[in-house]
Design a protein around this motif. Structure first.
Motif, PDB file in Angstrom:
ATOM      1  N   LEU A 166       0.780  -1.209  -0.112  1.00 39.05           N
ATOM      2  CA  LEU A 166       0.032  -0.031   0.038  1.00 39.05           C
ATOM      3  C   LEU A 166       0.911   1.348  -0.176  1.00 39.05           C
ATOM      4  O   LEU A 166       0.377   2.204  -0.699  1.00 39.05           O
ATOM      5  CB  LEU A 166      -0.833   0.185   0.985  1.00 39.05           C
ATOM      6  N   SER A 167       1.975   1.227   0.540  1.00 39.11           N
ATOM      7  CA  SER A 167       2.845   2.605   0.701  1.00 39.11           C
ATOM      8  C   SER A 167       3.523   2.886  -0.766  1.00 39.11           C
ATOM      9  O   SER A 167       3.123   4.264  -0.966  1.00 39.11           O
ATOM     10  CB  SER A 167       3.983   2.128   1.462  1.00 39.11           C
ATOM     11  N   LEU A 168       3.625   1.938  -1.640  1.00 29.79           N
ATOM     12  CA  LEU A 168       4.046   2.414  -2.953  1.00 29.79           C
ATOM     13  C   LEU A 168       2.821   3.010  -3.516  1.00 29.79           C
ATOM     14  O   LEU A 168       2.956   4.049  -4.390  1.00 29.79           O
ATOM     15  CB  LEU A 168       4.859   1.240  -3.587  1.00 29.79           C
ATOM     16  N   PRO A 169       1.840   2.103  -3.699  1.00 26.88           N
ATOM     17  CA  PRO A 169       0.656   2.976  -4.620  1.00 26.88           C
ATOM     18  C   PRO A 169       0.386   4.181  -3.999  1.00 26.88           C
ATOM     19  O   PRO A 169      -0.033   5.225  -4.642  1.00 26.88           O
ATOM     20  CB  PRO A 169      -0.314   1.853  -4.326  1.00 26.88           C
ATOM     21  N   LEU A 170       0.261   4.640  -2.734  1.00 26.82           N
ATOM     22  CA  LEU A 170      -0.063   5.788  -2.177  1.00 26.82           C
ATOM     23  C   LEU A 170       0.928   6.777  -2.693  1.00 26.82           C
ATOM     24  O   LEU A 170       0.718   7.818  -2.830  1.00 26.82           O
ATOM     25  CB  LEU A 170       0.111   5.683  -0.438  1.00 26.82           C
ATOM     26  N   LEU A 171       2.172   6.462  -2.499  1.00 24.11           N
ATOM     27  CA  LEU A 171       3.284   7.210  -2.916  1.00 24.11           C
ATOM     28  C   LEU A 171       3.100   7.919  -4.289  1.00 24.11           C
ATOM     29  O   LEU A 171       3.206   8.955  -4.894  1.00 24.11           O
ATOM     30  CB  LEU A 171       4.594   6.700  -2.649  1.00 24.11           C
ATOM     31  N   ARG A 172       2.670   6.925  -5.259  1.00 25.91           N
ATOM     32  CA  ARG A 172       2.575   7.121  -6.713  1.00 25.91           C
ATOM     33  C   ARG A 172       1.330   7.887  -6.815  1.00 25.91           C
ATOM     34  O   ARG A 172       1.200   8.746  -7.671  1.00 25.91           O
ATOM     35  CB  ARG A 172       2.424   5.657  -7.532  1.00 25.91           C
ATOM     36  N   MET A 173       0.363   7.619  -6.124  1.00 27.76           N
ATOM     37  CA  MET A 173      -0.862   8.455  -6.178  1.00 27.76           C
ATOM     38  C   MET A 173      -0.615   9.962  -5.847  1.00 27.76           C
ATOM     39  O   MET A 173      -0.939  10.710  -6.542  1.00 27.76           O
ATOM     40  CB  MET A 173      -2.106   7.769  -5.582  1.00 27.76           C
ATOM     41  N   THR A 174       0.098   9.895  -4.875  1.00 24.17           N
ATOM     42  CA  THR A 174       0.386  11.504  -4.447  1.00 24.17           C
ATOM     43  C   THR A 174       1.055  12.139  -5.279  1.00 24.17           C
ATOM     44  O   THR A 174       1.115  13.361  -5.479  1.00 24.17           O
ATOM     45  CB  THR A 174       1.208  11.633  -2.912  1.00 24.17           C
ATOM     46  N   GLU A 175       2.259  11.346  -5.841  1.00 19.80           N
ATOM     47  CA  GLU A 175       3.056  11.812  -6.948  1.00 19.80           C
ATOM     48  C   GLU A 175       2.183  12.598  -8.183  1.00 19.80           C
ATOM     49  O   GLU A 175       2.396  13.622  -8.652  1.00 19.80           O
ATOM     50  CB  GLU A 175       3.996  10.925  -7.447  1.00 19.80           C
ATOM     51  N   THR A 230      10.780  12.146  -7.282  1.00 19.56           N
ATOM     52  CA  THR A 230       9.688  12.790  -7.976  1.00 19.56           C
ATOM     53  C   THR A 230       8.961  13.833  -6.934  1.00 19.56           C
ATOM     54  O   THR A 230       8.849  15.028  -7.462  1.00 19.56           O
ATOM     55  CB  THR A 230       8.804  12.022  -8.964  1.00 19.56           C
ATOM     56  N   MET A 231       8.420  13.227  -6.012  1.00 18.71           N
ATOM     57  CA  MET A 231       7.688  13.942  -4.958  1.00 18.71           C
ATOM     58  C   MET A 231       8.621  15.125  -4.508  1.00 18.71           C
ATOM     59  O   MET A 231       8.087  16.252  -4.372  1.00 18.71           O
ATOM     60  CB  MET A 231       7.350  13.236  -3.758  1.00 18.71           C
TER      61      MET A 231
END
Length: 379
Positions: A166-175, A230-231
């Protein structure tokens, strides 16, 4: 309701009736997460089940009428539910409906958790549909709803920071949300804030801290490192004071990462940022320490990026474009990185500085340099 329980089970029946409202609410919350996730058949089944639950004479859940308009098809005005539940198999038809759950307080958090798996996942068709619907919804949302979504996003990043699923999808969505610029109202200090020229908006620092918590200091997951890179580049535009220092140094340190792909991505993204926004600390009257010390919530006290002198931006651009970032690390990338840090008045990585002071121990330090470097960058 009209059935009477057996005499010997009367106590259990009373207990069940008392627990039923809470149980129905929990079931509906779980279904609201599943109806936004990436597996097509799961979304369809969750939508069908939600419609069945909402039709039954069960205790009413929160926002019952709004949920019915989303999932129970009818001829009433305002109904968005499709006539055929198979529409929930199609991302471009499903997500414009389910993303509206973000406007319902009781279901915002589970819906956002499910959307992160879809918008931050790897399935191209699901990713495109979820991202488009999410960006469009938030672009038209009011500031208050955007603030609530932002708070839930930070909370989810913290809650699932140790769960890569879940942490990686959350990071990608935030990005993606940063790139789409739908979070701009949260990243800009309020217009009436007299410190707005010297301090970052509180959300910028909090998002940076949440990102650091979600990416382990010892990670070797390139996808997570790239998302955090990227973030950080996207947040540079909004950072001030010591937070700007921390972000800029973290990005520059990645120019000396042991993975060539990360080095090249850091160089490319930093080049585009400097080309677009110019020197992050141009020459001019130096800010007073007191102003910088009044940084927004989440900023970290420390050194401030040195004001730019004549030609600094040009030399940075030359280093970023002419250095062979994919070539040998010690011969090309690290000397260029050291020069970039020097230009901005930022300290070298601790072990790199120690090796420069004592060349005869450089070989011994090399094996440990990567762990220290990622520790300093907060990964």
């Amino acid at each position: 309701g009209s059935l009477s329980p057996p005499q010997h089970a009367a106590a259990d029946w009373i207990e069940l009736r008392a627990a039923l409202p809470g149980l129905c609410q929990r079931v509906v919350c779980a279904l609201c997460q599943q109806v936004t996730e990436k597996i097509d058949r799961v979304r369809e089944l969750a939508a069908t089940t939600l419609a069945d639950v909402l039709r039954e004479p069960l205790p009413r859940v929160q926002s019952h009428g709004s949920l019915q308009r989303l999932f129970v098809h009818s001829a009433e005005p305002g109904c968005l539910a499709p006539a055929d539940a198979a529409d929930f198999l199609v991302p471009s038809a499903c997500f414009p409906i389910t993303v509206r759950l973000l406007s319902l307080p009781a279901y915002r958090r589970p819906a956002l958790r499910g959307l992160s798996v879809s918008a931050g996942g790897m399935t191209e068709s699901t990713l495109r549909g979820a991202r488009a619907a999410l960006s469009k919804h938030l672009a038209h949302a009011g500031v208050r709803e955007l603030q609530l979504v932002g708070e839930d996003l930070l909370s989810l990043l913290d809650e699932h920071r140790t769960e890569a699923r879940l942490s990686l999808p959350l990071l990608r969505m935030t990005e993606q949300l940063l790139e789409a610029r739908v979070l701009e109202p949260l990243l800009t200090p309020p217009p009436g804030d007299v410190r707005s020229g010297a301090a970052s908006a509180p959300f910028v620092g909090r998002l940076h801290q949440a990102m650091r918590s979600a990416v382990s200091p010892s990670t070797k997951d390139i996808a997570a490192i790239m998302a955090s890179l990227t973030m950080q580049v996207l947040l540079l535009e909004h950072a001030r004071g010591s937070l700007l220092t921390e972000l800029l140094r973290a990005v520059i340190l990645l120019l000396g990462h042991r993975f060539p792909k990360v080095r090249k991505a850091a160089a490319d993204q930093l080049y585009v940022h400097l080309l677009t926004y110019g020197d992050p600390a141009p020459a001019g009257p130096a800010a007073r320490d007191g102003e910088l010390g009044a940084a927004g919530e989440g900023e970290i006290e420390g050194e401030i990026v040195a004001a730019g002198g004549p030609g600094r931006l040009d030399e940075c651009m030359r280093l970023l474009t002419e250095t062979g970032w994919l070539a040998h690390l010690d011969e090309h990338a690290r000397p260029a990185r050291a020069r970039m840090l020097e230009l901005f008045g930022l300290p070298l990585p601790q072990l790199a500085a120690a090796a420069a002071a004592r060349p005869h121990v450089q070989a011994q330090l090399e094996d440990d340099s990567y762990a220290a470097l990622v520790g300093e960058m907060g990964y």
